[in-house]
Design a protein around this motif. Structure first.
Motif, PDB file in Angstrom:
ATOM      1  N   ASP A   1       0.842  -1.206   0.000  1.00  0.00           N
ATOM      2  CA  ASP A   1       0.000   0.000   0.000  1.00  0.00           C
ATOM      3  C   ASP A   1       0.876   1.255   0.000  1.00  0.00           C
ATOM      4  N   VAL A   2       2.010   1.160   0.690  1.00  0.00           N
ATOM      5  CA  VAL A   2       2.916   2.316   0.740  1.00  0.00           C
ATOM      6  C   VAL A   2       3.357   2.668  -0.683  1.00  0.00           C
ATOM      7  N   ILE A   3       3.761   1.641  -1.429  1.00  0.00           N
ATOM      8  CA  ILE A   3       4.237   1.882  -2.801  1.00  0.00           C
ATOM      9  C   ILE A   3       3.102   2.426  -3.667  1.00  0.00           C
ATOM     10  N   ARG A   4       1.910   1.851  -3.507  1.00  0.00           N
ATOM     11  CA  ARG A   4       0.783   2.283  -4.356  1.00  0.00           C
ATOM     12  C   ARG A   4       0.340   3.717  -4.020  1.00  0.00           C
ATOM     13  N   VAL A   5       0.371   4.047  -2.727  1.00  0.00           N
ATOM     14  CA  VAL A   5       0.012   5.429  -2.347  1.00  0.00           C
ATOM     15  C   VAL A   5       1.063   6.377  -2.919  1.00  0.00           C
ATOM     16  N   PHE A   6       2.318   5.994  -2.757  1.00  0.00           N
ATOM     17  CA  PHE A   6       3.383   6.862  -3.261  1.00  0.00           C
ATOM     18  C   PHE A   6       3.279   7.028  -4.782  1.00  0.00           C
ATOM     19  N   ASP A   7       2.936   5.944  -5.463  1.00  0.00           N
ATOM     20  CA  ASP A   7       2.813   6.008  -6.925  1.00  0.00           C
ATOM     21  C   ASP A   7       1.821   7.107  -7.324  1.00  0.00           C
ATOM     22  N   GLN A   8       0.706   7.157  -6.596  1.00  0.00           N
ATOM     23  CA  GLN A   8      -0.303   8.178  -6.926  1.00  0.00           C
ATOM     24  C   GLN A   8       0.178   9.582  -6.544  1.00  0.00           C
ATOM     25  N   ILE A   9       0.885   9.677  -5.418  1.00  0.00           N
ATOM     26  CA  ILE A   9       1.383  10.997  -4.995  1.00  0.00           C
ATOM     27  C   ILE A   9       2.313  11.559  -6.060  1.00  0.00           C
ATOM     28  N   GLN A  10       3.265  10.719  -6.492  1.00  0.00           N
ATOM     29  CA  GLN A  10       4.302  11.241  -7.400  1.00  0.00           C
ATOM     30  C   GLN A  10       3.755  11.562  -8.802  1.00  0.00           C
ATOM     31  N   LYS A  11       2.544  11.066  -9.080  1.00  0.00           N
ATOM     32  CA  LYS A  11       1.919  11.439 -10.358  1.00  0.00           C
ATOM     33  C   LYS A  11       1.411  12.869 -10.307  1.00  0.00           C
ATOM     34  N   GLU A  12       1.136  13.356  -9.080  1.00  0.00           N
ATOM     35  CA  GLU A  12       0.567  14.696  -8.913  1.00  0.00           C
ATOM     36  C   GLU A  12       1.605  15.747  -8.536  1.00  0.00           C
ATOM     37  N   ILE A  13       2.563  15.329  -7.674  1.00  0.00           N
ATOM     38  CA  ILE A  13       3.574  16.297  -7.226  1.00  0.00           C
ATOM     39  C   ILE A  13       4.953  15.644  -7.229  1.00  0.00           C
ATOM     40  N   PRO A  14       6.009  16.432  -7.454  1.00  0.00           N
ATOM     41  CA  PRO A  14       7.352  15.849  -7.429  1.00  0.00           C
ATOM     42  C   PRO A  14       7.663  15.324  -6.027  1.00  0.00           C
ATOM     43  N   ALA A  15       7.997  14.058  -5.942  1.00  0.00           N
ATOM     44  CA  ALA A  15       8.209  13.463  -4.615  1.00  0.00           C
ATOM     45  C   ALA A  15       9.116  12.243  -4.702  1.00  0.00           C
ATOM     46  N   ARG A  16       9.705  11.932  -3.569  1.00  0.00           N
ATOM     47  CA  ARG A  16      10.518  10.714  -3.455  1.00  0.00           C
ATOM     48  C   ARG A  16      10.125   9.979  -2.186  1.00  0.00           C
ATOM     49  N   LEU A  17      10.450   8.677  -2.171  1.00  0.00           N
ATOM     50  CA  LEU A  17      10.071   7.832  -1.029  1.00  0.00           C
ATOM     51  C   LEU A  17      11.317   7.221  -0.394  1.00  0.00           C
ATOM     52  N   LEU A  18      11.392   7.349   0.946  1.00  0.00           N
ATOM     53  CA  LEU A  18      12.469   6.693   1.699  1.00  0.00           C
ATOM     54  C   LEU A  18      11.871   5.491   2.411  1.00  0.00           C
ATOM     55  N   LEU A  19      12.447   4.312   2.192  1.00  0.00           N
ATOM     56  CA  LEU A  19      11.966   3.124   2.894  1.00  0.00           C
ATOM     57  C   LEU A  19      13.040   2.676   3.872  1.00  0.00           C
ATOM     58  N   VAL A  20      12.700   2.668   5.152  1.00  0.00           N
ATOM     59  CA  VAL A  20      13.678   2.301   6.177  1.00  0.00           C
ATOM     60  C   VAL A  20      13.210   1.014   6.847  1.00  0.00           C
ATOM     61  N   GLY A  21      14.094   0.029   6.888  1.00  0.00           N
ATOM     62  CA  GLY A  21      13.758  -1.240   7.549  1.00  0.00           C
ATOM     63  C   GLY A  21      13.999  -2.409   6.620  1.00  0.00           C
ATOM     64  N   GLN A  22      13.802  -3.588   7.185  1.00  0.00           N
ATOM     65  CA  GLN A  22      14.104  -4.827   6.462  1.00  0.00           C
ATOM     66  C   GLN A  22      13.070  -5.847   6.902  1.00  0.00           C
ATOM     67  N   GLY A  23      12.712  -6.772   6.027  1.00  0.00           N
ATOM     68  CA  GLY A  23      11.740  -7.784   6.460  1.00  0.00           C
ATOM     69  C   GLY A  23      11.286  -8.634   5.312  1.00  0.00           C
ATOM     70  N   PRO A  24      10.376  -9.594   5.601  1.00  0.00           N
ATOM     71  CA  PRO A  24       9.990 -10.601   4.615  1.00  0.00           C
ATOM     72  C   PRO A  24       9.389 -10.048   3.319  1.00  0.00           C
ATOM     73  N   GLU A  25       8.755  -8.897   3.352  1.00  0.00           N
ATOM     74  CA  GLU A  25       8.097  -8.373   2.140  1.00  0.00           C
ATOM     75  C   GLU A  25       9.035  -7.524   1.274  1.00  0.00           C
ATOM     76  N   TRP A  26      10.251  -7.387   1.729  1.00  0.00           N
ATOM     77  CA  TRP A  26      11.173  -6.445   1.099  1.00  0.00           C
ATOM     78  C   TRP A  26      11.335  -6.703  -0.415  1.00  0.00           C
ATOM     79  N   SER A  27      11.558  -7.981  -0.801  1.00  0.00           N
ATOM     80  CA  SER A  27      11.797  -8.270  -2.226  1.00  0.00           C
ATOM     81  C   SER A  27      10.554  -7.968  -3.053  1.00  0.00           C
ATOM     82  N   ALA A  28       9.399  -8.338  -2.517  1.00  0.00           N
ATOM     83  CA  ALA A  28       8.146  -8.086  -3.245  1.00  0.00           C
ATOM     84  C   ALA A  28       7.954  -6.588  -3.464  1.00  0.00           C
ATOM     85  N   ILE A  29       8.358  -5.814  -2.472  1.00  0.00           N
ATOM     86  CA  ILE A  29       8.211  -4.356  -2.548  1.00  0.00           C
ATOM     87  C   ILE A  29       9.150  -3.784  -3.609  1.00  0.00           C
TER      88      ILE A  29
END
Ligand code: GMT
Length: 373
Positions: free
Chosen positions: A212-240
């Motif tokens: 959901d984080v990636i999908r929300v960010f995808d929509q944000i960056q379509k409207e305004i210039p933005a970047r995403l910082l992802l901090v942490g590690q875990g089982p979903e990391w590769s899928a993300i």
């Protein structure tokens, strides 16, 4: 007072709260003995009145499952006797409260037990029929049980028994570490002056819904210039990573991995995303708020007790990516509202979640349990 502290020492909110609470109590002159299988990651270095006792579990070949619970109980009893502890404060019920009960049986009734429920020990493990009864037993045998939010308190009562006494003591944040900082030089590493910086910090388990984080960010960056910082590690990391790639976002997403000091990264962000499916409190939202960063997230569990919708952030229904993105874009585009949310958040931290206030509450609880008040 002489207090034994047990928690999971790895990265995670319950270990953070236990460690920070222990450190602050030590600053107030109490002797704090950490009894854990590893050095809690926030403990580090020497601090007066803090002691560390490692729990070393036997690897005897007969054991398919090493007897951690028993070894912990035995170590708790040993430390309690040797240092004449007044009480054991265990963070996360499983298996800590039951190990503490065993230690008390070995040492004697004088040793008191405080159990702090942190979330999944109730909301996930409490629903597991193989653990339900023993979790209930651990709570009943504790001299006091606390929960980190009203929501968790209620869920525990619903799942176990309505008459289980539980004191709600909110999590807290140390504002000496988490506060707004002027770290422009760090921000410049990740964004250009006209870009907004979004952050998500978690252990990347499915329950955090990092997709959901990636999908929300995808929509944000379509409207305004933005970047995403992802901090942490875990089982979903590769899928993300794959999802970000498939949406063509690789250049706009920075994967920072596990970081010990997240406060500096929070300070440079404009917005935190927290779309979790379960969150008894959402410590990361509190830490962000203390750094002057509003949250957009899911209206679940204890999050609404931390993030006030329309005042310090925006909350949407679980999984409603469209709505979260709409809120995020609105807040990022409205500079004066963003400033107001930052101020509201800082005020809320002072009023509700500052360390002094919460440490006072734990201290009062200990005194009550020990019969000193
Ligand atoms: O998430 C977990 O399973 C573990 C736990 C932890 O150790 O971080 O998290 C819980 O405790 C935190 C500290 O009290 C809360 O801020 C988190 O919301 C809570 N996580 C869940 O309820 C999923």
């Amino acid at each position: 007072m002489k207090i034994g502290f047990t928690c999971y020492p790895t990265h995670g909110g319950s270990g953070v709260i236990a460690t920070e609470l222990g450190k602050l109590l030590a600053e107030r002159g109490h002797d704090i003995h950490f009894i854990t299988y590893d050095m809690p990651f926030r403990l580090g270095g020497f601090q007066q009145n803090i002691f560390y006792h490692e729990v070393e579990v036997s690897r005897y070949s007969l054991f398919k499952y090493p007897p951690y619970d028993l070894t912990l109980a035995s170590r708790m009893a040993q430390v309690a006797k040797l240092y004449e502890l007044d009480l054991l404060h265990v963070h996360y019920a499983v298996p800590h409260s039951v190990s503490a009960f065993l230690a008390k049986q070995m040492v004697g009734e004088k040793l008191k037990i405080v159990t702090t429920l942190h979330g999944t020990d109730i909301t996930v493990l409490g629903e597991d029929p193989t653990l339900h009864n023993i979790i209930c037993f651990g709570m009943k045998q504790s001299d006091a049980v606390t929960a980190v939010s009203e929501s968790l308190k209620q869920q525990t009562r619903d799942l176990f028994s309505a008459d289980q006494e539980i004191e709600r003591i909110y999590n807290f944040v140390d504002q000496r570490i988490y506060h707004p900082r002027n770290v422009r030089y760090l921000r410049d590493n990740y964004v250009c002056p006209d870009e907004k910086l979004i952050i998500h910090i978690s252990n990347f388990r499915a329950v955090k819904r990092p997709q959901d984080v990636i999908r929300v960010f995808d929509q944000i960056q379509k409207e305004i210039p933005a970047r995403l910082l992802l901090v942490g590690q875990g089982p979903e990391w590769s899928a993300i990573h794959q999802l970000a790639q498939s949406l063509g976002l690789t250049d706009k997403v920075n994967f920072l991995g596990r970081q010990d000091d997240v406060s500096q990264f929070m300070s440079i962000a404009d917005l935190l995303l927290l779309p979790s499916a379960k969150e008894s409190f959402g410590l990361v939202a509190l830490e962000a708020m203390a750094c002057g960063v509003p949250t957009v997230g899911a209206r679940i569990g204890g999050i609404p007790e931390v993030v006030v919708h329309g005042e310090t952030g925006f909350l949407s229904e679980l999984g409603d990516v469209e709505n979260m993105a709409k809120h995020a874009i609105h807040l990022l585009q409205d500079e004066s509202k963003h400033k107001l949310f930052v101020q509201n958040g800082l005020h809320r931290v002072d009023q509700e979640f500052c360390a002094d206030r919460i440490v006072d509450q734990y201290e009062a609880l200990y005194k009550r349990v020990l019969g000193a008040e």
